[in-house]
Design a protein around this motif. Structure first.
Motif: not given
Length: 140
Positions: A4-33
């Motif tokens: 929940x914290x990751x989701x809230x912080x990601x949304x504050x940065x206006x990032x998609x799950x895919x964008x977050x994954x690219x920034x830190x080196x994981x897939x969008x599926x991992x971020x979703x998990x």
């Protein structure tokens, strides 16, 4: 829950799950998990997330209500200086050959996202430098 914290912080940065994954080196599926609680990030990724979102690892893990590490937080002046540097970098990119993505001229939205990425990276580097060069007596 860390998801929940990751989701809230990601949304504050206006990032998609895919964008977050690219920034830190994981897939969008991992971020979703992570966000749905099916998996939790390793300590390496908790640290990367904390740096990216400019929060303490304790905040991410739910051990603290305080998002910030007090001394290492960037001042408004430092943030403004970084924003100016990022804008200059973008101007330099745009004034050279046309800025293209996949052979097409960059849209304003793509340019804005690139600017956000540059600023985020510069802020992360500045915080790391502040942490590295802080005298031991002032470190947490």
């Amino acid at each position: 829950m860390i998801g929940n914290t990751i989701r809230e912080l990601r949304k504050e940065k206006k990032m998609s799950q895919s964008e977050l994954g690219k920034f830190i080196g994981v897939s969008q599926t991992t971020v979703t998990a992570w966000e749905t609680g099916r998996a939790e990030p390793s300590s390496t990724f908790v640290s990367k997330l904390a740096d990216l979102f400019n929060v303490s690892t304790d905040y991410l893990l739910g051990r603290s209500d305080s998002k910030k590490e007090p001394y290492y937080e960037l001042t408004e002046k430092e943030k403004n200086d970084i924003a100016v540097q990022a804008e200059k970098l973008m101007d330099g990119i745009e004034s050279g050959e046309n800025l293209n993505f996949y052979g097409e001229p960059a849209t304003e939205e793509q340019k804005e996202r690139l600017l956000i990425a540059i600023q985020t990276a510069m802020e992360m580097n500045k915080r790391k430098a502040k942490k590295k060069f802080t005298p031991k007596k002032y470190r947490d």
